[in-house]
Design an enzyme around this catalytic site. Structure first.
Site, PDB file in Angstrom:
ATOM      1  N   GLU A  64      37.861  -2.526 -17.436  1.00  0.00           N
ATOM      2  CA  GLU A  64      37.556  -3.083 -16.120  1.00  0.00           C
ATOM      3  C   GLU A  64      38.773  -3.269 -15.222  1.00  0.00           C
ATOM      4  OE1 GLU A  64      34.576  -3.853 -14.672  1.00  0.00           O
ATOM      5  OE2 GLU A  64      33.652  -2.835 -16.377  1.00  0.00           O
ATOM      6  N   SER A  68     -15.123 -28.309 -40.774  1.00  0.00           N
ATOM      7  CA  SER A  68     -15.172 -29.158 -41.968  1.00  0.00           C
ATOM      8  C   SER A  68     -13.811 -29.693 -42.398  1.00  0.00           C
ATOM      9  CB  SER A  68     -15.810 -28.386 -43.131  1.00  0.00           C
ATOM     10  OG  SER A  68     -17.175 -28.125 -42.857  1.00  0.00           O
TER      11      SER A  68
END
Length: 695
Positions: free
Chosen positions: A138, A404
């Site tokens: 860069e 249940s």
């Protein structure tokens, strides 16, 4: 004055003592007058000559003048754009949004939460080659320039003009940082000018290493990762502190085009870019050719690593409740949780092996699992079959009918009313104001004990007990154990018609697993700052005993029978006493299994988000299979531990009392969702109801 038409004679005035004409007066001599030389006559008068500048002198002069004006114009432009920035004495680097690192119980990372997706890492804690990789690709002259690289800018201009398109940028790392933390991404002259000014300010106030550290912790790497730690965790599954040289090259290569080069989307492109970074590092002397040749970029598995794991369901829940523990988050924090990564992985495997192969055939799209220690500490959570596909957490937010699996609260209320596991009730058809709940098999077994009725999940007995002890009492019992959802105190409550979440029903069953102590399901153990300061630590539980140990003993003996001879006997865990209950709702819209050992409690729910019926899926089927797969893995290698108060040496007894006359053999025993009919009761049924419940 001369004659008309003749030459004019000019007379000069005299200034003498007596007026015009005096000899001593002031007058102009002939030499003082300008003389007009006749063309071609006489020599030219002598003049003083100035020396000429020449071509180069003139060029220098005007170049200097134009440069001065250009400098003044530039100063004006700079001043104009500087006026749009905050005053220099008030300028500061914006605070990075806080990161919340959520850790499992063993310290491994579950997820990062916050805008950045990762925590800040000091440059001193990174391998030296990490920063060098960014400099190489860069900004090669990063350590030489003052924030603006004039040589690099000129080089970029020449290259772009030669190529007739923008091939190379002239921004330095410092300028990129200035843009990322102070400015927008718009490409305008104003932004570029402000970027340059801010770069100069950064260079004046921070060292080069500090600027590089800020850059690596702020830049975007793609896939929602801001900062090098977030990117490393997402793409490599490790901290940036541990990345290899090749992986550092991959990360450095991403910042040019993060959306296009992110390894989870483009592993080949990311690897090609990393190879260019390595070449630049060799060229700059940051790496040797041998190191570059042996480096591995490891982008092939990034797609798999970047896929959000199921642990994100727990992470989302933590973010929902974190404010209640510590308030607003202002700085990076670390949240240590109760989640066991091994159990979490086991839950995911159970879904993959027991659920996925059958979901299409059985017309079921979703499942949820909650596993917790008997003290309420959540150890694993799956809020759906695939977090990437749906982030809705069914484990904590989906309220579904438990069927249940709600019956244990009815039986516990009955025990607290003075009944025992051996108490006998008659399994026979009943009718309550036109509602006729019946057993799943539509068979009735006459005189049965409560233990047998619970193991066989007989609907008629559960409804009778609910009416006998009173629905309000059943509601209070369930709430005492931890059911917080609204429950309707009516006759159908016994069959689980009031909706609950998997998390709360798991917590309620945990009371049975720990001997009767009340629990609050929890997942956060400790919160501290990155500097180690304790912000929150979970206090010791203080709910105390909520169920008599004697009743817990009875319930565990009864619910143990479900896995020994009842509806879930195929899900028993060899070598580990376990208890539990199946649950199925009307038209097979929901199916559950909730069970526990002395070491772990787990619930499994399956169904469809839109409540579409499944293809005859019951609690004893798919949910019990998933539960058994998970629990057997979870207990592998653990010592056997009895259930509180249960005695495995107790004779199990027969499924039916000796004086009962069953209509058919009880095996195979199946789950019993309620059936709704509107026929009136027969004379025999009216007699039974009158005897049990009054006229």
């Amino acid at each position: 004055m001369g004659r008309a038409g003749g030459p004019r004679e000019r007379r000069e005035p005299r200034f003498d003592d007596g007026g015009f004409g005096s000899e001593g007066g002031l007058r102009l001599s002939a030499e003082d007058r300008p003389v007009k030389r006749a063309r071609g006559k006489g020599p030219a008068p002598k003049r003083s000559r100035r020396r000429g500048r020449g071509f180069f002198g003139t060029l220098f002069y005007w170049s200097f003048v134009m440069g001065l004006w250009a400098l003044l114009a530039l100063g004006g432009v700079v001043a104009y754009f500087a006026m749009k920035l905050p005053p220099i004495d008030q300028l500061s680097v914006p605070k990075r949004p806080p990161n919340i690192a959520i850790l499992a119980s063993d310290g491994t990372l579950i997820a990062n939460r916050g805008e950045t997706g990762g925590s800040t890492v000091p440059i001193a804690e990174l391998p030296p080659y990490v920063g060098k990789a960014f400099v190489a690709i860069e900004d090669r002259r990063f350590y030489q320039h003052f924030g603006i690289d004039l040589a690099g800018l000129a080089r970029a201009v020449v290259k772009n003009v030669a190529a007739r398109r923008a091939e190379q940028g002239g921004s330095t790392l410092t300028q990129q940082l200035a843009k990322n933390i102070f400015l927008t991404q718009e490409r305008t002259l104003s932004r570029k000018a402000q970027e340059a000014l801010l770069a100069l300010w950064l260079e004046r106030n921070y060292t080069k290493d500090q600027i590089l550290e800020l850059y690596m912790n702020r830049v975007y790497f793609g896939a929602g990762a801001y900062g090098i730690e977030a990117a490393s965790q997402k793409f490599f599954g490790k901290s940036a502190r541990a990345v290899t040289l090749g992986e550092a090259a991959v990360l450095a290569g991403l910042v040019q085009s993060p959306s296009r080069l992110a390894p989870n989307k483009n592993p080949e492109g990311a690897a090609d870019r990393a190879a260019l970074v390595m070449a630049k590092m060799v060229e700059a002397g940051f790496a040797t050719p041998e190191q570059a040749k042996s480096s591995k970029f490891n982008t092939a598995d990034a797609r798999k690593r970047a896929k959000p794991g199921q642990g994100n369901y727990a992470a989302d829940w933590i973010m929902d409740i974190l404010d209640d523990h510590i308030g607003a988050v202002e700085t990076d924090i670390i949240v240590r949780t109760t989640i066991d990564p091994k159990l979490q992985a086991m839950g995911e495997r159970a879904f993959a092996t027991a659920f996925e192969p059958k979901r299409g055939k059985l017309n079921v799209e979703q499942a949820a699992l909650v596993a917790m220690a008997p003290d309420g500490a959540v150890r694993a959570m799956l809020g759906g079959r695939d977090y990437a596909e749906s982030q809705f957490n069914r484990a904590i937010a989906a309220k579904r009918q438990p069927g249940s699996s709600f019956k244990p609260f009815v039986y516990l209320a009955a025990l607290e009313k003075g009944m025992t596991p051996e108490t006998v009730r008659e399994d026979a058809p009943i009718n309550i104001r036109g509602w006729r709940p019946e057993n799943y098999t539509q068979e009735y077994f006459g005189q049965v004990s409560l233990t047998q009725a619970l193991a066989m999940s007989l609907n008629t007995i559960a409804v009778k007990l609910n009416v006998e002890v009173g629905p309000r009492q059943v509601v209070r019992t369930a709430q005492r154990l931890g059911i917080n959802s609204a429950l309707k105190a009516n006759e159908s409550l016994a069959l689980g018609t009031s909706e609950v979440t998997p998390l709360e029903i798991t917590g309620a069953y945990a009371v049975l697993a720990n001997g009767g102590t009340g629990v609050v399901p929890h997942v956060i153990l400790e919160v501290k700052s990155t500097a180690g300061q304790i912000i929150y630590r979970r206090p010791p539980p203080a709910l105390g005993q909520v169920v008599d140990p004697a009743h817990i003993s009875m319930m565990n003996r009864m619910m143990r029978e479900t896995l020994v001879s009842g509806t879930a006997r195929k899900s028993d865990i060899p070598g580990h006493p376990a208890a539990g209950k199946t649950g199925t709702t009307q038209d097979h819209r929901d199916a559950w299994f909730v069970g526990y050992t002395g070491q772990l409690v787990a619930s499994v729910w399956v169904g469809n988000d839109d409540s579409q019926p499944m293809k005859k899926v019951t609690g004893s089927g798919l949910p019990a299979e998933i539960w058994a797969e998970f629990m057997r893995q979870a207990h592998r290698g653990l010592p056997s531990q009895p259930l509180p108060g249960a005695r495995d040496s107790d004779p199990l007894g027969s499924l039916l009392q000796a004086n009962a006359t069953p209509a058919a053999p009880p095996a195979p025993v199946r789950e019993n969702p309620g059936a709704w009919q509107n026929q009136g009761p027969t004379a025999k049924e009216r007699s039974l109801l009158s005897r049990l419940f009054g006229p």
